[in-house]
Motif scaffolding. Structure first.
Motif, PDB file in Angstrom:
ATOM      1  N   UNK A 102       0.840  -1.186   0.000  1.00 17.36           N
ATOM      2  CA  UNK A 102       0.000   0.000   0.000  1.00 17.36           C
ATOM      3  C   UNK A 102       0.880   1.242   0.000  1.00 17.36           C
ATOM      4  N   UNK A 103       0.439   2.257  -0.736  1.00 22.08           N
ATOM      5  CA  UNK A 103       1.162   3.519  -0.857  1.00 22.08           C
ATOM      6  C   UNK A 103       0.223   4.651  -0.441  1.00 22.08           C
ATOM      7  N   UNK A 104       0.665   5.466   0.505  1.00 25.31           N
ATOM      8  CA  UNK A 104      -0.082   6.637   0.958  1.00 25.31           C
ATOM      9  C   UNK A 104       0.396   7.850   0.171  1.00 25.31           C
ATOM     10  N   UNK A 105      -0.544   8.621  -0.382  1.00 28.38           N
ATOM     11  CA  UNK A 105      -0.175   9.776  -1.200  1.00 28.38           C
ATOM     12  C   UNK A 105      -1.238  10.857  -1.125  1.00 28.38           C
ATOM     13  N   UNK A 106      -0.844  12.072  -1.451  1.00 31.78           N
ATOM     14  CA  UNK A 106      -1.833  13.139  -1.629  1.00 31.78           C
ATOM     15  C   UNK A 106      -2.018  13.441  -3.112  1.00 31.78           C
ATOM     16  N   UNK A 107      -1.339  12.669  -3.973  1.00 32.74           N
ATOM     17  CA  UNK A 107      -1.430  12.802  -5.430  1.00 32.74           C
ATOM     18  C   UNK A 107      -2.585  11.935  -5.928  1.00 32.74           C
ATOM     19  N   UNK A 108      -3.618  12.551  -6.439  1.00 31.63           N
ATOM     20  CA  UNK A 108      -4.783  11.809  -6.924  1.00 31.63           C
ATOM     21  C   UNK A 108      -4.790  11.664  -8.447  1.00 31.63           C
ATOM     22  N   UNK A 145       3.241  -6.218  12.305  1.00 29.83           N
ATOM     23  CA  UNK A 145       3.762  -5.014  11.683  1.00 29.83           C
ATOM     24  C   UNK A 145       3.195  -4.866  10.281  1.00 29.83           C
ATOM     25  N   UNK A 146       2.738  -3.679   9.985  1.00 30.80           N
ATOM     26  CA  UNK A 146       2.255  -3.353   8.644  1.00 30.80           C
ATOM     27  C   UNK A 146       3.286  -2.438   7.998  1.00 30.80           C
ATOM     28  N   UNK A 147       3.728  -2.826   6.815  1.00 31.86           N
ATOM     29  CA  UNK A 147       4.703  -2.041   6.067  1.00 31.86           C
ATOM     30  C   UNK A 147       3.971  -1.372   4.916  1.00 31.86           C
ATOM     31  N   UNK A 148       4.171  -0.076   4.770  1.00 30.64           N
ATOM     32  CA  UNK A 148       3.600   0.644   3.636  1.00 30.64           C
ATOM     33  C   UNK A 148       4.572   1.736   3.214  1.00 30.64           C
ATOM     34  N   UNK A 149       4.262   2.413   2.132  1.00 29.84           N
ATOM     35  CA  UNK A 149       5.132   3.446   1.584  1.00 29.84           C
ATOM     36  C   UNK A 149       4.417   4.790   1.646  1.00 29.84           C
ATOM     37  N   UNK A 150       5.104   5.813   2.099  1.00 30.79           N
ATOM     38  CA  UNK A 150       4.600   7.181   2.030  1.00 30.79           C
ATOM     39  C   UNK A 150       5.257   7.809   0.799  1.00 30.79           C
ATOM     40  N   UNK A 151       4.453   7.990  -0.247  1.00 30.25           N
ATOM     41  CA  UNK A 151       4.979   8.463  -1.529  1.00 30.25           C
ATOM     42  C   UNK A 151       5.541   9.870  -1.396  1.00 30.25           C
ATOM     43  N   UNK A 152       6.755  10.062  -1.948  1.00 36.70           N
ATOM     44  CA  UNK A 152       7.379  11.372  -1.973  1.00 36.70           C
ATOM     45  C   UNK A 152       7.302  11.992  -3.368  1.00 36.70           C
ATOM     46  N   UNK A 153       7.441  11.133  -4.397  1.00 38.96           N
ATOM     47  CA  UNK A 153       7.490  11.668  -5.762  1.00 38.96           C
ATOM     48  C   UNK A 153       7.157  10.564  -6.759  1.00 38.96           C
TER      49      UNK A 153
END
Length: 134
Positions: free
Chosen positions: A82-88, A115-123
């Motif tokens: 899963x990737x968290x982003x503010x880019x829609x 443990x849940x591993x996810x990515x906080x999108x930067x770019x």
């Protein structure tokens, strides 16, 4: 060769020079670590092995809107994350290459902690203009 002709060892350099050398080495390691695509399986299996920032490449899967953000599933041939982003701007089925920060959260349900591993999108580094047909 006389000892005066040899360059000084790093330990004998003045402190500012040693700090500059250390900073240069650290920057080179960070840039090298971030320049290659990591597989999702590697991130899932050993999230603490990587620098906190990785590049991933894959296909956008399911998307879940949140208030002020969204999460989407990124899939490659080795797994999904899963990737968290503010880019829609990304669409389901679209091929993307992203840079993001690895996040690890402890989740406790009925006394069991996982443990849940996810990515906080930067770019978004690259994206296909049209999504592939699923």
């Amino acid at each position: 060769m006389k000892s005066s002709d040899r360059p000084a060892s790093p330990a004998k350099l003045p402190l500012p020079h040693r700090r500059s050398i250390a900073a240069g080495i650290t920057l080179a390691l960070v840039l090298t670590g971030c320049s290659t695509v990591t597989t999702i399986q590697d991130v899932q299996n050993r999230p603490r092995r990587w620098f906190s920032t990785v590049q991933l490449q894959g296909t956008v899967g399911d998307r879940v809107p949140l208030i002020g953000a969204e999460v989407y599933e990124l899939k490659d041939g080795t797994g999904s994350i899963w990737v968290l982003t503010d880019d829609r701007s990304l669409n389901t089925g679209q091929q993307v290459k992203i840079r993001g920060e690895i996040q690890i959260e402890d989740i406790t349900i009925e006394g069991q902690t996982t443990q849940e591993v996810y990515i906080k999108q930067q770019q978004v580094l690259e994206k296909q203009t049209e999504p592939q047909n699923p």
